[in-house]
Structure formats: structure tokens, C-alpha cells
Design an enzyme around this catalytic site. Sequence first.
Site, PDB file in Angstrom:
ATOM      1  N   GLY A 199       1.493   0.241 -10.159  1.00 54.42           N
ATOM      2  CA  GLY A 199       0.995   0.031  -8.860  1.00 54.42           C
ATOM      3  C   GLY A 199       0.188   0.203  -8.514  1.00 54.42           C
ATOM      4  N   GLY A 200      -1.173  -0.473 -10.056  1.00 50.88           N
ATOM      5  CA  GLY A 200      -2.363  -0.930  -9.951  1.00 50.88           C
ATOM      6  C   GLY A 200      -3.199  -0.469  -9.291  1.00 50.88           C
ATOM      7  N   THR A 201      -4.356  -1.448  -8.343  1.00 55.16           N
ATOM      8  CA  THR A 201      -5.542  -0.521  -7.844  1.00 55.16           C
ATOM      9  C   THR A 201      -5.013  -0.316  -6.623  1.00 55.16           C
ATOM     10  OG1 THR A 201      -6.799  -2.264  -9.092  1.00 55.16           O
ATOM     11  CG2 THR A 201      -7.492  -1.205  -6.497  1.00 55.16           C
ATOM     12  N   CYS A 202      -4.583  -0.427  -4.855  1.00 56.70           N
ATOM     13  CA  CYS A 202      -3.832  -0.432  -4.241  1.00 56.70           C
ATOM     14  C   CYS A 202      -3.305   1.788  -4.182  1.00 56.70           C
ATOM     15  CB  CYS A 202      -2.588  -0.526  -3.509  1.00 56.70           C
ATOM     16  SG  CYS A 202      -2.444  -0.288  -2.093  1.00 56.70           S
ATOM     17  N   HIS A 232       1.584   2.521  28.644  1.00 56.74           N
ATOM     18  CA  HIS A 232       0.242   3.521  29.467  1.00 56.74           C
ATOM     19  C   HIS A 232       0.544   5.356  28.920  1.00 56.74           C
ATOM     20  CE1 HIS A 232      -2.539   5.462  31.273  1.00 56.74           C
ATOM     21  NE2 HIS A 232      -1.873   6.385  31.833  1.00 56.74           N
ATOM     22  N   GLU A 245       2.582  -3.831 -18.712  1.00 57.47           N
ATOM     23  CA  GLU A 245       1.412  -3.543 -17.994  1.00 57.47           C
ATOM     24  C   GLU A 245       0.874  -2.523 -18.334  1.00 57.47           C
ATOM     25  OE1 GLU A 245      -0.369  -2.658 -14.032  1.00 57.47           O
ATOM     26  OE2 GLU A 245      -1.392  -1.318 -15.423  1.00 57.47           O
TER      27      GLU A 245
HETATM   28  C1  FAD Z   1     -11.257   1.887  -2.602  1.00 59.84           C
HETATM   29  C2  FAD Z   1     -10.371   0.748  -2.867  1.00 59.84           C
HETATM   30  C3  FAD Z   1      -9.889   0.705  -1.491  1.00 59.84           C
HETATM   31  C4  FAD Z   1      -8.857  -0.339  -1.123  1.00 59.84           C
HETATM   32  N1  FAD Z   1      -8.073  -0.184   0.276  1.00 59.84           N
HETATM   33  C5  FAD Z   1      -7.834  -1.308   0.510  1.00 59.84           C
HETATM   34  C6  FAD Z   1      -6.868  -0.900   1.841  1.00 59.84           C
HETATM   35  O1  FAD Z   1      -7.031   0.372   2.464  1.00 59.84           O
HETATM   36  N2  FAD Z   1      -5.957  -2.551   1.808  1.00 59.84           N
HETATM   37  C7  FAD Z   1      -6.119  -3.046   1.097  1.00 59.84           C
HETATM   38  O2  FAD Z   1      -5.663  -3.822   2.004  1.00 59.84           O
HETATM   39  N3  FAD Z   1      -6.582  -3.357  -0.076  1.00 59.84           N
HETATM   40  C8  FAD Z   1      -7.233  -2.111   0.041  1.00 59.84           C
HETATM   41  N4  FAD Z   1      -7.937  -2.240  -1.483  1.00 59.84           N
HETATM   42  C9  FAD Z   1      -8.091  -3.643  -1.896  1.00 59.84           C
HETATM   43  C10 FAD Z   1      -6.715  -3.356  -2.773  1.00 59.84           C
HETATM   44  O3  FAD Z   1      -6.540  -2.245  -3.534  1.00 59.84           O
HETATM   45  C11 FAD Z   1      -6.359  -4.530  -3.526  1.00 59.84           C
HETATM   46  O4  FAD Z   1      -6.502  -6.075  -2.712  1.00 59.84           O
HETATM   47  C12 FAD Z   1      -5.352  -4.497  -4.408  1.00 59.84           C
HETATM   48  O5  FAD Z   1      -5.101  -3.391  -4.962  1.00 59.84           O
HETATM   49  C13 FAD Z   1      -4.755  -6.126  -5.093  1.00 59.84           C
HETATM   50  O6  FAD Z   1      -3.905  -5.784  -5.818  1.00 59.84           O
HETATM   51  P1  FAD Z   1      -3.516  -7.293  -6.652  1.00 59.84           P
HETATM   52  O7  FAD Z   1      -1.665  -6.621  -7.207  1.00 59.84           O
HETATM   53  O8  FAD Z   1      -3.318  -7.796  -7.169  1.00 59.84           O
HETATM   54  O9  FAD Z   1      -3.707  -5.871  -7.925  1.00 59.84           O
HETATM   55  P2  FAD Z   1      -3.666  -4.569  -8.567  1.00 59.84           P
HETATM   56  O10 FAD Z   1      -3.669  -3.441  -7.799  1.00 59.84           O
HETATM   57  O11 FAD Z   1      -5.300  -4.340  -9.089  1.00 59.84           O
HETATM   58  O12 FAD Z   1      -3.154  -4.280  -9.974  1.00 59.84           O
HETATM   59  C14 FAD Z   1      -3.487  -5.150 -10.926  1.00 59.84           C
HETATM   60  C15 FAD Z   1      -2.689  -4.393 -12.389  1.00 59.84           C
HETATM   61  O13 FAD Z   1      -3.240  -4.998 -13.227  1.00 59.84           O
HETATM   62  C16 FAD Z   1      -2.861  -4.499 -14.406  1.00 59.84           C
HETATM   63  N5  FAD Z   1      -3.374  -5.504 -15.870  1.00 59.84           N
HETATM   64  C17 FAD Z   1      -4.739  -6.379 -15.571  1.00 59.84           C
HETATM   65  N6  FAD Z   1      -4.757  -6.721 -16.854  1.00 59.84           N
HETATM   66  C18 FAD Z   1      -3.867  -6.968 -17.479  1.00 59.84           C
HETATM   67  C19 FAD Z   1      -3.201  -7.024 -18.754  1.00 59.84           C
HETATM   68  N7  FAD Z   1      -3.737  -8.194 -19.153  1.00 59.84           N
HETATM   69  N8  FAD Z   1      -2.229  -6.778 -19.022  1.00 59.84           N
HETATM   70  C20 FAD Z   1      -1.117  -5.645 -18.730  1.00 59.84           C
HETATM   71  N9  FAD Z   1      -1.171  -5.180 -17.500  1.00 59.84           N
HETATM   72  C21 FAD Z   1      -2.983  -5.978 -16.903  1.00 59.84           C
HETATM   73  C22 FAD Z   1      -3.805  -3.299 -14.527  1.00 59.84           C
HETATM   74  O14 FAD Z   1      -3.560  -2.264 -15.065  1.00 59.84           O
HETATM   75  C23 FAD Z   1      -2.964  -3.097 -12.701  1.00 59.84           C
HETATM   76  O15 FAD Z   1      -2.168  -2.265 -12.362  1.00 59.84           O
HETATM   77  C24 FAD Z   1      -8.636  -1.446  -1.761  1.00 59.84           C
HETATM   78  C25 FAD Z   1      -9.626  -1.056  -2.877  1.00 59.84           C
HETATM   79  C26 FAD Z   1     -10.181  -0.127  -3.075  1.00 59.84           C
HETATM   80  C27 FAD Z   1     -10.972  -0.327  -4.853  1.00 59.84           C
END
Ligand code: FAD
Length: 459
Positions: free
Chosen positions: A39-42, A441, A34
Site C-alpha cells: 500500500g506504500g506511503t499513502c 440547496h 515490495e
Molecule cells: C504525510 C503525507 C500525507 C499525504 N497526503 C496525501 C493526500 O491526502 N492525498 C494525496 O493524494 N496524496 C497524499 N500524499 C502523497 C501520497 O502519499 C503519494 O503521492 C503516494 O503515496 C505516491 O504513491 P506511489 O505509488 O508513487 O509510491 P508509494 O506509495 O510511496 O509506494 C512505493 C512503494 O515502493 C516500495 N519500494 C520502494 N523502493 C523499493 C525497492 N527498491 N524494492 C521494493 N520495494 C520498494 C515502498 O516500500 C513503497 O511501498 C501524502 C504524503 C504524505 C507523506
Amino acid sequence: MATHFDAIVIGAGQAGPSLVGRLTQAGRKVAMIERKLFGGTCVNVGCTPTKTMVASAYAARLAQRAASYGVKIGGDISVGLKAVKARKDAIIGRSRGNVEGWLRGMAGCTVYTGHARFESAREVRVGDELISADQIFLNVGGRAAVPALRGVDKIKYLTNSTLLDLEELPKHLVVVGGGYIGVEFAQMFRRFGSKVTIVERAARIMRYEDEDVSSAIKDILEKEEIVVRVGAECIEFEPRGEDVAVGVTCTEGDPEVVGSHVLLAMGRRPNTDDLGLEKAGIKTDEHGYIVVDDQLRTNVPGIWAMGDCNGRGAFTHTAYNDFEIVAANLLDNDPRRVSDRLPVYGLFTDPPLGRVGMTEREVRESGKAALIGTRPMTKVNRAVEKGESEGFMKVLVNAETKQILGASILGVGGDEAVHCIVDIMYARAPYTTIQRAVHIHPTVSELIPTVLGDLKPLQ
Ligand SMILES: Cc1cc2nc3c(=O)[nH]c(=O)nc-3n(C[C@H](O)[C@H](O)[C@H](O)COP(=O)(O)OP(=O)(O)OC[C@H]3O[C@@H](n4cnc5c(N)ncnc54)[C@H](O)[C@@H]3O)c2cc1C
């Protein structure tokens, strides 16, 4: 010499960590890489922080409307963005810590922190370390797209990540992009006290929804004095003192809107541009998404792609489902597939939108003989009792098979109520199964059988 593992997982988003859990339970030696936030984007800049802040915005709105419920609140109601942010940071900090702690304490898992890049189809470099594996799983997610619009390089703009870090309320937030991210932020910041304008290039906001749904959402936003500018064919930016002028239209109406802050919510792009994919021979499409088959295998044997980076979903639940599909195929001899998945998602405005399956437009375009049922939330007792009766529900049914084709529930509890339709669709049962079910209800869900009892042919 590379350190060898049975598997490497790149990205601790919504699919990677759970897959590491299953692989290590199966006795595999796994490297988890990582580069930034576990935990990434979510967890860090997506679902969790936004829904935490939507909750603060809801509390503010309810406090402002307290008198309509017979509740007296002394004094002015105002929102302290610093405190909202602190609450959000505490919640996401716990979530992030849980993911990281789980991975670091997991027997069989070695955690690497740093940016990973392929050296070959079996080797990955992280900083000074070279590691190799027979199986590599990509879960690298995406980030906000910043289109090359005129003047964008001359202004300070915000994205979904940086907006979450503000501690002072923008005076006037211009949200460029009327999709679900833009719309959620727009309502949230309006409720915190900012003036808000949404600028959308298309003819309507939430343009992938049916027109009645997107126009009801627009009405809800406009009632809260959010300005919605659609058909903005001339979006461009120019610094104007401390403020930013955002070009909107070149033909009619005010040509520009001047705001103190600009949020770019114009879509997402996959984190695949700096991963060394070419060294491994992994194919991407014209938008940079990794091309995968129905079981999430890339074109290179032994390499899979899960989550937002494969372009097959854009949500946490689709990323997590990708993990389930890969784990089922590799470890359970269960041939699960992406094509078994129904499209489901929510828009977490207040009231929220819960969606499943086809829209009315898609049903019409398919030429299927269909039935439709609708009901305004003003005819849903629970919504009226709660004083939250905006929106409506709509269900579409295949006239021949009697199976539900899709539904939109825009209204209080719509994000939860839609699941009774989701489940019946997965069960491939006819709509009459729900129509005859007795629901509690007073709930929003109790009106779904009523809607299904009053279906009309889709004209
Ligand atoms: C503002 C916002 C609100 C959202 N609200 C919702 C919601 O309410 N409900 C919902 O279902 N979805 C929501 N989403 C979408 C959701 O966040 C994403 O669909 C989800 O996080 C995707 O998960 P993922 O595992 O594909 O990637 P991510 O969660 O993006 O994780 C990818 C990880 O990979 C890491 N990484 C990337 N490249 C490299 C590399 N080269 N080397 C090492 N690590 C790397 C990153 O640092 C990151 O930690 C929202 C998105 C945003 C932007």
C-alpha cells in the site's frame, strides 16, 4: 539462472498493485516486489493515517466548540493520542492487509518481499533471488527529504512516518516546513493539545498558492493559536537539554524557537538512490526523479516508471492515473498521456482547500485575458449554518474561450465542491454550462453558479 516472468512490478504503492491486476487478467505472469509495507506511503504513512487523524482532530475541535452549537458537554475535553493512534492503526492495517491479500491471492502473480535492485535492464535481484522479465514497471515512491541543515545530525527529529507513531502528545511541536504536509500536521497536533510553531523559510506558508489563499490559511491557523514564523532564513538545530532549539532568523524577531519535538516537513525525495538504476542504464534528473515521456516510458525500452518516483505528480491520484495511462497504452490500445491530466489536489486542513488548474498568479503570468469570480464563505448559507464560514472561493475563466482556467475553494466542503469545476474543465465545456446548472440547496457547490454569474475582468 533467473526465474523469468512476463513482467516485474517493483513497489506496491498506488500504481503497482492495480497494474499487476490488469496484467494478470490479461494472462501475463507477473512478479510483484515490495520491500516493506503493502500500500506504500499513502496507505501507511501518508494520506490514510493523516486523514484518519485529521478526523480525530476535527472531533476534538467540534467538541471544544460544542457550546456554540447549543450542545453541552460535561467536563474537560482532552485527546488521548494512544487511542487516536489505535484508531488510525486499525484503519491502515485493514487497508494494508487488503492490498497484500489481494496480491497474494491473485492468479498469475508471485509476490516477493525484499528490496529490489537492477542487475541489468532485464534482471532484478531480491535477496538471493534473481528474476527477469521483458517488461519492468517501477512504482518505488519517495520518502521525507532530510536537508543537510546545520545541527540536523545532532537532534532527534520526526518525519511524517515517525510522528504518526507517537503515543504521547508533544508539549511543543516545531514543524519545519509550511507546505501541505507540515500545515496538516500542525493543525492536527494543535487540536490534540500540543503547542505548535510552524517555521517556514519562504515569505509565506503554502507558497505555491495565491497570496490571498496562503494568507487565509495562515489566519485560520493563527486563530487556533498556532505560531507561524515565515522568512526563516537561518534554520538550524541544537539540542537544548531534553528540547531542541530551532534557529529561525538571523536578522529580526526571536532568533530561535525551542520545542520538545521537531517535525521535518521540508519536501520529499524519490526512492531511486538504491535501485541499481545505473546497471539498467535508466536516466534520472538532478533530483533523482526517473525521466519519463508522456506515456511514462523511461529511456530504456521495456521499462516504465509510475507515481512519485517519476516527478510528474506527487499525489495518490496522480500515481493511480499513471497506472491508468500505462494500462491503457499497453492493454487497451488507448493512447492516454500524462499531459491530458489537469493539476488537482487538496489541502486537508479544516476547512480544506480544493484546487484545480491554474492559480491567479499563473493566469496573470500567462498574459491571458481572464475573468475572475470570488465569494467569501460567510456568504455561503451552508457554511454559515454549519458554523464553519472561514475561507473563500475563487474561479478564473478564459475571457475568450469561456473555459475555466482554475479554481481554489478554501472552505468547508471545498475538497468536494471543487470537483464540479474539475469535471467541467475535463469536458472542455464553457463556464456557462455550470452557471446554468441547478445545484442542490443548501450546499457549498450551489454557490459556484452564482460566482460564475458575477465574473469581473481580471485587472
Ligand atoms: C504525510 C503525507 C500525507 C499525504 N497526503 C496525501 C493526500 O491526502 N492525498 C494525496 O493524494 N496524496 C497524499 N500524499 C502523497 C501520497 O502519499 C503519494 O503521492 C503516494 O503515496 C505516491 O504513491 P506511489 O505509488 O508513487 O509510491 P508509494 O506509495 O510511496 O509506494 C512505493 C512503494 O515502493 C516500495 N519500494 C520502494 N523502493 C523499493 C525497492 N527498491 N524494492 C521494493 N520495494 C520498494 C515502498 O516500500 C513503497 O511501498 C501524502 C504524503 C504524505 C507523506
